[in-house]
Design a protein around this motif. Structure first.
Motif, short mmCIF file in Angstrom:
data_model
loop_
_atom_site.label_atom_id
_atom_site.label_comp_id
_atom_site.label_asym_id
_atom_site.label_seq_id
_atom_site.Cartn_x
_atom_site.Cartn_y
_atom_site.Cartn_z
N TRP A 152 0.65 -1.45 0.49
CA TRP A 152 -0.21 0.31 0.12
C TRP A 152 1.08 1.35 -0.01
O TRP A 152 1.62 1.47 0.51
CB TRP A 152 -0.98 -0.01 1.42
CG TRP A 152 -1.75 -0.99 1.06
CD1 TRP A 152 -1.88 -2.15 0.48
CD2 TRP A 152 -3.71 -0.96 2.21
NE1 TRP A 152 -3.27 -2.32 0.80
CE2 TRP A 152 -3.77 -2.13 1.50
CE3 TRP A 152 -3.71 0.12 2.67
CZ2 TRP A 152 -5.18 -2.60 1.81
CZ3 TRP A 152 -5.12 -0.10 3.42
CH2 TRP A 152 -5.64 -1.61 2.96
N ARG A 153 0.20 1.81 -0.68
CA ARG A 153 1.22 2.98 -0.68
C ARG A 153 0.38 4.68 -0.32
O ARG A 153 -0.89 4.18 0.26
CB ARG A 153 0.79 3.66 -2.52
CG ARG A 153 1.73 2.85 -3.31
CD ARG A 153 3.31 2.19 -3.03
NE ARG A 153 3.47 1.13 -3.88
CZ ARG A 153 5.03 1.33 -4.07
NH1 ARG A 153 6.80 2.32 -4.27
NH2 ARG A 153 5.72 0.04 -4.39
N HIS A 163 -2.36 6.20 -1.27
CA HIS A 163 -3.49 5.61 -1.61
C HIS A 163 -4.22 5.63 0.37
O HIS A 163 -5.51 6.11 0.80
CB HIS A 163 -3.19 4.62 -1.97
CG HIS A 163 -3.52 4.57 -3.15
ND1 HIS A 163 -2.28 3.38 -3.97
CD2 HIS A 163 -3.49 5.04 -4.41
CE1 HIS A 163 -2.42 3.76 -5.25
NE2 HIS A 163 -3.22 4.45 -5.52
N GLN A 200 -9.91 -2.17 -0.50
CA GLN A 200 -9.17 -0.44 -1.25
C GLN A 200 -9.97 -0.06 -1.79
O GLN A 200 -9.86 1.26 -2.26
CB GLN A 200 -8.17 -1.70 -1.99
CG GLN A 200 -7.18 -2.69 -1.28
CD GLN A 200 -5.84 -3.40 -2.41
OE1 GLN A 200 -6.81 -4.92 -3.96
NE2 GLN A 200 -4.79 -3.83 -2.06
N LEU A 211 -9.17 3.22 -0.60
CA LEU A 211 -7.83 3.55 -1.26
C LEU A 211 -7.73 4.29 -2.83
O LEU A 211 -7.43 4.68 -2.72
CB LEU A 211 -7.01 2.37 -1.87
CG LEU A 211 -6.34 1.41 -0.83
CD1 LEU A 211 -5.52 0.39 -1.14
CD2 LEU A 211 -5.60 2.26 -0.36
N GLU A 249 -8.68 4.60 -7.12
CA GLU A 249 -8.41 4.11 -8.53
C GLU A 249 -6.69 4.92 -8.71
O GLU A 249 -5.48 4.20 -8.92
CB GLU A 249 -8.55 3.80 -9.65
CG GLU A 249 -10.04 3.07 -9.13
CD GLU A 249 -11.04 3.08 -10.35
OE1 GLU A 249 -10.65 3.66 -11.80
OE2 GLU A 249 -11.53 2.11 -10.65
N GLU A 250 -6.64 6.04 -8.27
CA GLU A 250 -5.49 6.96 -7.85
C GLU A 250 -4.88 8.19 -6.48
O GLU A 250 -5.78 7.56 -6.29
CB GLU A 250 -6.71 8.10 -9.48
CG GLU A 250 -6.62 8.29 -10.02
CD GLU A 250 -5.37 6.68 -11.19
OE1 GLU A 250 -4.24 7.99 -11.07
OE2 GLU A 250 -5.68 6.92 -12.54
N PRO A 251 -3.80 8.12 -6.46
CA PRO A 251 -3.55 8.18 -5.40
C PRO A 251 -4.13 9.83 -5.04
O PRO A 251 -3.98 10.72 -5.99
CB PRO A 251 -1.44 8.89 -6.09
CG PRO A 251 -1.48 8.00 -7.17
CD PRO A 251 -2.73 7.59 -8.11
N SER A 253 -9.19 8.10 -4.13
CA SER A 253 -8.73 8.03 -2.14
C SER A 253 -10.36 8.67 -1.58
O SER A 253 -11.20 9.17 -1.31
CB SER A 253 -7.40 8.32 -1.76
OG SER A 253 -7.05 8.97 -1.38
N TRP A 265 4.12 7.78 -3.60
CA TRP A 265 4.66 6.40 -4.30
C TRP A 265 5.08 5.58 -3.41
O TRP A 265 5.67 4.60 -3.61
CB TRP A 265 4.87 6.53 -6.01
CG TRP A 265 4.10 7.12 -6.59
CD1 TRP A 265 4.75 8.95 -7.50
CD2 TRP A 265 3.15 6.67 -7.22
NE1 TRP A 265 3.04 8.62 -8.69
CE2 TRP A 265 2.35 7.60 -8.57
CE3 TRP A 265 2.34 5.49 -7.06
CZ2 TRP A 265 1.44 7.36 -8.79
CZ3 TRP A 265 0.61 5.43 -8.04
CH2 TRP A 265 0.44 6.56 -8.36
#
Length: 231
Positions: free
Chosen positions: A78-79, A82, A130, A134, A136-138, A142, A202
Motif C-alpha cells: 500500500w502506498r 492511497h 481497497q 484507496l 484508483e488514483e493516489p 482516495s 508512491w
C-alpha cells in the motif's frame, strides 16, 4: 497539547527511537496472541469501537497499528498516496481497516480458518476495502471514494493532516502562506521522466510516516474515553 502529551507518556514509556516504539507495538500484539476479540478457541469477533473502555481501546489501537506495519505495508505494497499518513485520525478509515483486520484474523487464525477463507479474504474483502479506502488514483481517487462512500472530506497529503503536521501545527511557507503542492523527495537517480525528485505519494506506507499521527489519534481517543469513564 500539554495534557495530551502527558497522557500519552503515561500510556507508553519514552522510547529513544521510532523503531523501538514499533517493536513495542509488535510485542504487545504477540503477547495478546494476535487476536482481536474472543479467545483462541472461540470465534474472532469484530471490534465495536464505540463500546470499548479506554484500556481496551489502547489494546485495539496497538493491534491494528502492528498489523498495518507488519502486513499491509510490507506484504501488500500500500502506498502513501492511497492510505494517508494520517489514516488514524480518520475514524471511518480506522473502522474499515479494523474490519479488514478482523476478517484477516478470522480467515487465517480463527477456528473457521481455511484455504477457502484465506482465498475469499484476498479475492473479496481486501479488494473491496481497497476500493472504499484507496481509490484508483493516489490522493484524488482516495478522496473521491471516501467522500462518496463514507461521507469523509479531507485535505491530506503525505505528512499533512488537513494542512497541519502530526502535532496539529499548520504547515506554512516562509512568508506565512499555507503550504500546498506535491510533496517530493530527492530521487536516488533520475527517474524515468528525467526528474531529480520523486513524489512521495508512491512511497510504501511505513510507521516512520504514519506513527506520529497514530500516536495523536490514540491520545485523543483515549482521553475522550477516560473523560467519559470519569463521569
Amino acid at each position: 497539547m500539554t495534557e495530551s502529551t502527558d497522557l500519552l507518556a503515561q500510556m507508553w514509556p519514552r522510547l529513544d527511537t521510532l523503531a523501538e516504539q514499533v517493536a513495542e507495538l509488535r510485542g504487545h500484539t504477540a503477547g495478546a496472541g494476535g487476536t482481536t476479540s474472543g479467545s483462541d478457541d472461540g470465534p474472532v469477533r469484530g471490534v465495536v469501537w464505540e463500546n470499548l473502555t479506554a484500556d481496551q481501546a489502547v489494546e485495539e489501537w496497538t493491534r491494528l497499528a502492528a498489523w498495518v506495519a507488519d502486513v499491509l505495508g510490507p506484504w501488500y505494497d500500500w502506498r502513501r498516496g492511497h492510505l494517508p499518513d494520517c489514516w488514524a485520525l480518520h475514524r471511518p478509515v480506522v473502522r474499515r481497516l479494523s474490519a479488514l483486520h478482523t476478517a484477516y484474523l478470522a480467515a487465517h487464525t480463527g477456528p473457521a480458518a481455511s484455504a477457502a477463507a484465506s482465498a475469499d479474504w484476498h479475492d473479496r474483502w481486501l479488494p473491496h476495502t481497497q476500493g472504499l479506502i484507496l481509490g484508483e488514483e493516489p490522493l484524488a481517487g482516495s478522496r473521491r471514494q471516501l467522500n462518496e462512500r463514507s461521507g469523509l472530506e479531507w485535505n491530506c497529503e503525505p505528512g499533512r493532516h488537513d494542512g497541519a503536521d502530526a502535532a496539529g501545527r499548520p504547515l506554512v511557507t516562509d512568508d506565512g502562506r499555507p503550504l500546498t503542492g506535491k510533496v517530493t523527495r530527492k530521487a536516488p537517480g533520475k527517474d524515468r521522466h528525467g526528474s531529480d525528485t520523486i513524489q512521495v505519494v508512491w512511497d510504501p506506507i511505513h510507521p516512520d510516516h504514519w506513527a506520529p499521527f497514530w500516536r495523536r489519534a490514540v491520545d485523543q481517543d483515549v482521553a475522550e474515553r477516560r473523560a467519559r469513564e470519569a463521569g
